[in-house]
Design a protein around this motif. Structure first.
Motif, PDB file in Angstrom:
ATOM      1  N   CYS A  11       0.839  -1.200   0.000  1.00 22.85           N
ATOM      2  CA  CYS A  11       0.000   0.000   0.000  1.00 22.85           C
ATOM      3  C   CYS A  11       0.875   1.252   0.000  1.00 22.85           C
ATOM      4  N   PRO A  12       0.955   1.955  -1.137  1.00 20.45           N
ATOM      5  CA  PRO A  12       1.841   3.125  -1.201  1.00 20.45           C
ATOM      6  C   PRO A  12       1.456   4.220  -0.208  1.00 20.45           C
ATOM      7  N   PHE A  13       0.155   4.375   0.040  1.00 20.93           N
ATOM      8  CA  PHE A  13      -0.257   5.408   0.999  1.00 20.93           C
ATOM      9  C   PHE A  13       0.177   5.056   2.421  1.00 20.93           C
ATOM     10  N   VAL A  77       0.055   9.092  -7.246  1.00 18.14           N
ATOM     11  CA  VAL A  77       0.742   8.555  -6.064  1.00 18.14           C
ATOM     12  C   VAL A  77       2.242   8.861  -6.143  1.00 18.14           C
ATOM     13  N   MET A  80       2.672  12.358  -4.941  1.00 21.21           N
ATOM     14  CA  MET A  80       2.507  12.448  -3.488  1.00 21.21           C
ATOM     15  C   MET A  80       3.700  11.825  -2.769  1.00 21.21           C
ATOM     16  N   GLY A 179      -9.841   0.253   4.748  1.00 25.64           N
ATOM     17  CA  GLY A 179      -8.723   0.804   3.993  1.00 25.64           C
ATOM     18  C   GLY A 179      -7.568   1.148   4.913  1.00 25.64           C
ATOM     19  N   VAL A 180      -6.369   1.174   4.332  1.00 23.27           N
ATOM     20  CA  VAL A 180      -5.174   1.508   5.111  1.00 23.27           C
ATOM     21  C   VAL A 180      -4.373   2.589   4.394  1.00 23.27           C
ATOM     22  N   PRO A 181      -3.507   3.324   5.110  1.00 18.62           N
ATOM     23  CA  PRO A 181      -3.201   3.181   6.530  1.00 18.62           C
ATOM     24  C   PRO A 181      -4.362   3.639   7.409  1.00 18.62           C
ATOM     25  N   GLY A 193      -6.050   7.060   6.261  1.00 23.75           N
ATOM     26  CA  GLY A 193      -5.347   7.647   5.126  1.00 23.75           C
ATOM     27  C   GLY A 193      -4.042   8.341   5.466  1.00 23.75           C
ATOM     28  N   ALA A 194      -3.255   8.577   4.392  1.00 18.30           N
ATOM     29  CA  ALA A 194      -1.952   9.241   4.542  1.00 18.30           C
ATOM     30  C   ALA A 194      -2.167  10.739   4.636  1.00 18.30           C
ATOM     31  N   GLN A 195      -2.458  11.212   5.817  1.00 16.36           N
ATOM     32  CA  GLN A 195      -2.673  12.641   6.017  1.00 16.36           C
ATOM     33  C   GLN A 195      -1.326  13.367   6.023  1.00 16.36           C
TER      34      GLN A 195
ATOM     35  N   GLU B 222      -9.021  11.561   1.756  1.00 10.73           N
ATOM     36  CA  GLU B 222      -8.864  10.131   1.528  1.00 10.73           C
ATOM     37  C   GLU B 222      -7.410   9.682   1.655  1.00 10.73           C
ATOM     38  N   ASN B 223      -6.770   9.446   0.510  1.00 10.33           N
ATOM     39  CA  ASN B 223      -5.386   8.976   0.502  1.00 10.33           C
ATOM     40  C   ASN B 223      -5.197   7.661   1.226  1.00 10.33           C
ATOM     41  N   SER B 224      -6.086   6.719   0.923  1.00 11.02           N
ATOM     42  CA  SER B 224      -5.875   5.392   1.482  1.00 11.02           C
ATOM     43  C   SER B 224      -6.165   4.346   0.420  1.00 11.02           C
ATOM     44  N   CYS B 225      -5.708   3.126   0.689  1.00 11.11           N
ATOM     45  CA  CYS B 225      -5.921   2.024  -0.241  1.00 11.11           C
ATOM     46  C   CYS B 225      -6.873   1.026   0.400  1.00 11.11           C
ATOM     47  N   ASP B 226      -7.805   0.509  -0.398  1.00  8.89           N
ATOM     48  CA  ASP B 226      -8.630  -0.587   0.092  1.00  8.89           C
ATOM     49  C   ASP B 226      -8.651  -1.686  -0.961  1.00  8.89           C
ATOM     50  N   CYS B 230      -6.488   2.402  -4.732  1.00 12.23           N
ATOM     51  CA  CYS B 230      -6.123   3.523  -3.873  1.00 12.23           C
ATOM     52  C   CYS B 230      -6.899   4.763  -4.298  1.00 12.23           C
ATOM     53  N   ILE B 232      -7.611   8.905  -3.989  1.00 11.92           N
ATOM     54  CA  ILE B 232      -6.860  10.126  -3.686  1.00 11.92           C
ATOM     55  C   ILE B 232      -7.827  11.300  -3.526  1.00 11.92           C
TER      56      ILE B 232
END
Lengths: 232, 232
Positions: A11-13, A77, A80, A179-181, A193-195, B222-226, B230, B232
């Motif tokens: 997961c890149p985020f 991505v 980012m 979803g992750v992170p 999410g990647a905040q 957002e910015n997360s993967c499920d 992913c 954005i």
């Protein structure tokens, strides 16, 4: 103060989120009071462990995305990642089943090296194009962190740490994490999410102000023992 | 919902507190959502590991208490034990250094048997008059819980789990815990001492109402993967 982070290697985020989170934490005066616990999450447990795909193949063939959409997603991505100091190498990255990598994370956790293992797995997968589903690759990652080669081999060849990985999955389900992170801040706040790191800094500060060291004593009476004996 | 409990094997109120707490938990509808984590605490780390004293000797010689005061204390704890269903055997109990016993607790924790180990150690010390500072005694306790004899031997002969025990001590210091048992209820409330089970039932219910499953989402964007890719 405890921060739990669910994450998957592919997961890149999650990698971007890790960088942003750590940058935020580094600047906070209470950073030494923060305990980070990495938790396992699998975006695609259906992947056959010997199945390996490039990012483009994976999204086109397994997910049925049009090529243009995958290219756009990768482009965004990539940008980012650059902003977070990460040079993703999506041409080389090999998408495969990450269960074994999660077992290795839990082995590293036993030796307080989960942070380093997360980072090493992200670098192996996203930068170096290594197959993080391959046992020999994982063993050499373990060795590079100073973990015992034989123990890593034993963990990957047995059921050891399977329960720990599965327990993280169950906890994620209990929290309805899809979803992750995904971050849980001292059991009070959740962040998906990647905040940006500024967001994490504020969220951590707020959580600290509201929860850390703020235990409320509700005991009635004594009945405890201390260094001077037991008082009733 | 997580309950952390600091406890020492030689602390009678810890055993009473364990019984009262478990009785309370058993009657609560959300008992399966409660994770109990036993933590190590040493009332007297100064005890020489080969030093063994009866309760009377310990309080008279090491603590300088008058015999009458020790007798009164023992009498009161005996009665409280009876009320909690425990027949303390203070004539037989052997007070010694409990560090090795705490290492064994952490070994048991690895196999999700910390609850059973706490109970077994209390019984060995308070009921059966066994020396819980003795390696062979501890190994046979480990075996009786289905733990591997060789692994227990290895843990007691090495530094394994020393860090985990010490970390519990440090956490106790951070929380300014000076007496045990000490309970932290989902990071929000603290309870010191062997409170009655009715008290624990109410405290657990209140903690559950106020904290469990009550994560507040503060994410922005957002910015997360499920499982679907992913976003954005």
């Amino acid at each position: 103060m405890k921060i739990e982070i669910w994450s998957d290697v592919m997961c890149p985020f999650c990698y971007i989120g890790k960088n942003n989170f750590e940058k935020a934490l580094e600047g906070l005066p209470f950073k030494d009071e923060v305990e980070v616990e990495w938790k396992s999450f699998q975006l695609d447990p259906s992947l056959n462990p010997v199945e390996i795909k490039t990012t483009m193949e994976y999204f086109k063939e397994k997910k049925g995305f049009p090529e243009a959409q995958v290219k756009q997603m990768i482009g965004q991505v990539l940008q980012m990642g650059k902003d977070a100091g990460i040079e993703f190498n999506f041409e080389k990255a090999l998408i495969t089943n990450t269960f074994l990598a999660h077992k290795l994370l839990h082995l590293a956790k036993k030796y307080k090296k989960a942070d380093k293992m997360e980072e090493a797995l992200f670098i192996a997968h996203f930068i170096d194009g290594k197959n993080v589903g391959d046992k020999d690759t994982l063993i050499s990652i373990a060795e590079s962190l100073g973990l015992d080669k034989d123990e890593a081999q034993q963990v990957l060849a047995s059921d050891e740490f399977n329960d720990e990985v599965q327990r993280d999955f169950s906890e994620a389900q209990n929290h309805r994490i899809s979803g992750v992170p995904f971050f849980i801040l001292n059991g009070k706040y959740s962040v998906s999410g990647a905040q940006p790191s500024g967001f994490f800094a504020e969220a951590l500060q707020q959580t600290y102000n509201e929860t850390a060291g703020k235990l409320k004593d509700i005991s009635s009476g004594e009945n405890s023992c201390d260094a001077d004996g037991c008082s009733i």
